[in-house]
Enzyme design. Structure first.
Site, mmCIF file in Angstrom:
data_model
loop_
_atom_site.group_PDB
_atom_site.id
_atom_site.type_symbol
_atom_site.label_atom_id
_atom_site.label_comp_id
_atom_site.label_asym_id
_atom_site.label_seq_id
_atom_site.Cartn_x
_atom_site.Cartn_y
_atom_site.Cartn_z
ATOM 1 N N TRP A 96 26.959 -64.473 64.774
ATOM 2 C CA TRP A 96 26.952 -64.297 63.315
ATOM 3 C C TRP A 96 26.446 -62.916 62.943
ATOM 4 O O TRP A 96 26.981 -62.265 62.049
ATOM 5 C CB TRP A 96 26.119 -65.388 62.641
ATOM 6 C CG TRP A 96 26.664 -66.757 62.895
ATOM 7 C CD1 TRP A 96 26.038 -67.786 63.519
ATOM 8 C CD2 TRP A 96 27.964 -67.257 62.525
ATOM 9 N NE1 TRP A 96 26.862 -68.886 63.571
ATOM 10 C CE2 TRP A 96 28.035 -68.590 62.966
ATOM 11 C CE3 TRP A 96 29.058 -66.701 61.865
ATOM 12 C CZ2 TRP A 96 29.174 -69.376 62.774
ATOM 13 C CZ3 TRP A 96 30.191 -67.487 61.667
ATOM 14 C CH2 TRP A 96 30.240 -68.806 62.125
ATOM 15 N N ASP A 124 20.323 -63.366 56.731
ATOM 16 C CA ASP A 124 21.204 -64.530 56.806
ATOM 17 C C ASP A 124 20.337 -65.688 57.286
ATOM 18 O O ASP A 124 19.937 -65.722 58.450
ATOM 19 C CB ASP A 124 22.347 -64.246 57.792
ATOM 20 C CG ASP A 124 23.230 -65.469 58.046
ATOM 21 O OD1 ASP A 124 22.960 -66.546 57.469
ATOM 22 O OD2 ASP A 124 24.195 -65.345 58.835
ATOM 23 N N LYS A 132 24.272 -76.446 56.531
ATOM 24 C CA LYS A 132 23.334 -76.737 57.608
ATOM 25 C C LYS A 132 22.075 -77.463 57.143
ATOM 26 O O LYS A 132 21.646 -78.371 57.814
ATOM 27 C CB LYS A 132 22.984 -75.473 58.363
ATOM 28 C CG LYS A 132 24.120 -75.109 59.334
ATOM 29 C CD LYS A 132 24.712 -73.874 59.286
ATOM 30 C CE LYS A 132 25.956 -73.700 60.106
ATOM 31 N NZ LYS A 132 26.424 -72.318 59.948
HETATM 32 C C1 PLP Z 1 27.214 -71.242 60.124
HETATM 33 C C2 PLP Z 1 26.679 -69.866 60.004
HETATM 34 C C3 PLP Z 1 27.396 -68.840 59.363
HETATM 35 C C4 PLP Z 1 28.800 -69.022 58.850
HETATM 36 O O1 PLP Z 1 28.789 -69.749 57.691
HETATM 37 P P1 PLP Z 1 30.148 -70.026 56.891
HETATM 38 O O2 PLP Z 1 29.606 -70.687 55.658
HETATM 39 O O3 PLP Z 1 30.997 -70.898 57.728
HETATM 40 O O4 PLP Z 1 30.776 -68.718 56.589
HETATM 41 C C5 PLP Z 1 26.794 -67.612 59.258
HETATM 42 N N1 PLP Z 1 25.568 -67.382 59.742
HETATM 43 C C6 PLP Z 1 24.860 -68.343 60.373
HETATM 44 C C7 PLP Z 1 23.497 -68.031 60.893
HETATM 45 C C8 PLP Z 1 25.395 -69.611 60.529
HETATM 46 O O5 PLP Z 1 24.695 -70.563 61.154
#
Ligand code: PLP
Length: 356
Positions: A98, A166, A190
């Site tokens: 990511w 993020d 999540k």
């Molecule tokens: C799941 C995830 C993403 C991607 O998220 P989307 O909503 O599918 O774009 C980005 N960063 C992290 C740390 C993730 O766990």
């Protein structure tokens, strides 16, 4: 009952699922489904207002920040963050898939200084000795590396450089100091809601310092000004997020949740570390994620990997196959997962080892 260890979309509280299901039938006693009413109705505006207020309360967000509910997933934020904040140069920490996707997008908008990377050992650790250039517009990092099972649990010290994170897979699982950040984002699927909405927390005065032309929808200021209602927001995921936020408050807030999450992770890591057959992916305990526990079969048992997955599935353990980039197993222990599910997994690991 299944024990749901999926990494995302992932387990939600029964409170969230039940209340969301109810609102699909009859929302706010309107005699209508939440799926078929205006997002500008006063009943839905009340949902937005309460969700904003609960995010601010649970995360202790100081004045001067806006809470936004946007579409496009965390992946959209990989581009939106640099679009809005990168004037000349940004610094990034590369701790996984990511993080490297975020780096790729940032490069479209300016110079990117990757201060450190743990790619050399398949992202199984958190780099420590790096320097954040103080002339960077911001420093971006991924707090929890969902795929590899590493986590940065301490807010990095970026000096006077703006901090961007993020937090898709560990927001609401631990305390952190929002005042150190200019931008925090996370896909909801999540720890918050079904997929379809992204939570963004932005410091208002971080915006408006780049010269480029921003498309209206990709300019954070549009959504700040319009209270995330410039266009139709993802109504149902926001409603579900509100239920989760209420549930988190009822549990006692982030401190209580963090303690439960630490206990769950400790239980599983202990079982892995003391086992004959399994081995944790992340050797340094300080770097281990409390949300996504990654582990493998020791080399001498490698051929039993598929057998163990089948055995686990037969005992209602769902979603523990590791990501294709990391291999082995991954047990995601998000907030809604009860300790009893961790105990069930530990028992399955023990029983499997006894049989082999
Ligand atoms: C799941 C995830 C993403 C991607 O998220 P989307 O909503 O599918 O774009 C980005 N960063 C992290 C740390 C993730 O766990």
């Amino acid at each position: 009952m299944k024990h749901n260890f999926y990494a995302g979309p992932s387990i939600l509280s029964q409170y969230t699922i039940k209340n969301t299901a109810d609102a699909i039938i009859n929302f706010a006693d309107m005699g209508l489904s939440i799926l078929e009413i205006s997002h500008r109705s006063k009943q839905f505006q009340a949902v937005m207002d309460e969700a904003d207020a609960l995010v601010k309360e649970l995360l202790e967000i100081p004045a001067g920040y806006s809470v936004l509910w946007l579409g496009g997933g965390a992946s959209m934020q990989f581009a939106m963050a640099p679009m809005n904040l990168l004037a000349k140069k940004a610094a990034y920490l590369d701790t996984g898939v990511w993080a490297s996707k975020a780096i790729k997008e940032a490069k479209l908008f300016g110079e990117v200084d990757v201060v450190a990377s743990s790619k050399d050992r398949n992202y199984s650790y958190i780099p420590r000795d790096y320097v954040i250039p103080q002339d960077a517009d911001y420093f971006h990092y991924t707090s929890n590396n969902t795929i590899y099972g590493t986590e940065i649990r301490k807010d990095p010290d970026a000096g006077k450089v703006r901090l961007v994170a993020d937090m898709s897979s560990d927001i609401f699982s631990r305390k952190f100091d929002v005042s150190k950040y200019d931008l925090i984002y996370g896909g909801a699927q999540k720890n918050l809601a079904p997929a379809g909405v992204t939570l963004v927390i932005v410091r208002d005065d971080a915006l408006g310092h780049v010269d480029r032309v921003l498309p209206t929808m990709l300019d954070y200021r549009t959504h700040v000004k319009k209270g995330s209602m410039f266009n139709t927001p993802p109504v149902l995921p926001i409603y579900a997020a509100l239920q989760t936020l209420r549930y988190y408050k009822q549990l006692g807030g982030i401190d209580v949740i963090e303690k439960m999450d630490l206990d769950k992770a400790a239980k599983l890591y202990e079982a892995i570390d003391s086992s004959r057959m399994f081995k944790a992916n992340v050797p340094n305990h300080e770097d281990r994620s409390i949300m996504n526990v990654t582990f493998v079969m020791k080399p001498e048992y490698a051929e039993l990997e598929k057998d163990f997955l089948d055995y686990a599935a037969a005992h209602d353990i769902v979603g523990i196959k590791g990501h294709r980039d990391a291999g082995g197993f991954r047990a995601s222990l998000y907030n809604a997962l009860p300790m009893s599910s961790v105990e069930a997994l530990v028992k399955v690991m023990d029983d499997f080892q006894k049989e082999h």
